[in-house]
Design a protein around this motif. Structure first.
Motif: not given
Length: 207
Positions: A166-183
């Motif tokens: 997802l690009t910064p500023g893109e809108r997504a449902p607040l209930s969506a399952a998101l993955v934060l990728k971390v080094s």
């Protein structure tokens, strides 16, 4: 002496002043009676209507309840709630069970028909704690931390949903399952910007 008092009373009653005073009192009494009667009718004295419990109903369905009870309604706000269906009534004021005069306007709050969304923050080059806190501040609640190969340990790389970045500023449902990728700090794969190790500046390769 009693005769004298009777004569005085009769003489006074026969004067124009007495007639005017009595007439004024009668008019005042009639006006007071009419005023009280009108006020009683206007306020519908002793006639109360109970606010029906319409929470969770669609507006069209609830409108029949209000009409049958001699009430009017007005939609004053809309919010997002996962507890009721989209477009359903979330809140009622006065509250259900309250006794009001018939004809009272009932204020309604509806559930938004669209899923509540938030903007994806720019998490690149932030620590994963900062990135995670920033996402929570936007209202996202389902966030998975996933470590991937990268040079610097605990550095946020990107946010994904359903395998899509997802690009910064893109809108997504607040209930969506998101993955934060971390080094993971392994340093044996593409760096946080997506460049291959051979493309990195020489000072980064030496670290």
């Amino acid at each position: 002496m009693l005769q004298n008092k009777k004569n005085i009373r009769e003489q006074w009653l026969s004067t124009p002043i007495a007639y005017h005073l009595i007439a004024a009192m009668l008019v005042a009494g009639i006006l007071l009676f009419l005023a009280l009667k009108g006020l009683n009718t206007y306020t519908r004295h002793n006639k109360a209507v109970v606010i029906p419990d319409v929470k969770g109903m669609q507006l069209r369905e609830a409108a029949l309840f209000f009409e049958n009870n001699g009430l009017r309604y007005s939609v004053v706000d809309s919010i997002y709630s996962k507890d009721v269906a989209p477009g359903a009534i979330v809140d009622v004021f006065p509250v259900a069970g309250s006794k009001v005069k018939d004809g009272r306007i009932v204020s309604l709050t509806l559930n938004a028909t669209d899923v509540e969304k938030g903007a994806i923050p720019d998490v690149a080059d932030l620590s994963f704690r900062q990135a995670h806190a920033l996402m929570q501040a936007q209202g996202f609640s389902s966030i998975e931390i996933r470590y991937v190969p990268g040079t610097y340990r605990d550095l946020a790389i990107a946010v994904e949903s359903g395998g899509k970045v997802l690009t910064p500023g893109e809108r997504a449902p607040l209930s969506a399952a998101l993955v934060l990728k971390v080094s993971d700090g392994g340093g044996d794969a593409s760096d946080e910007s997506g460049a291959e190790p051979a493309d990195r500046p020489a000072d980064e390769n030496r670290q």
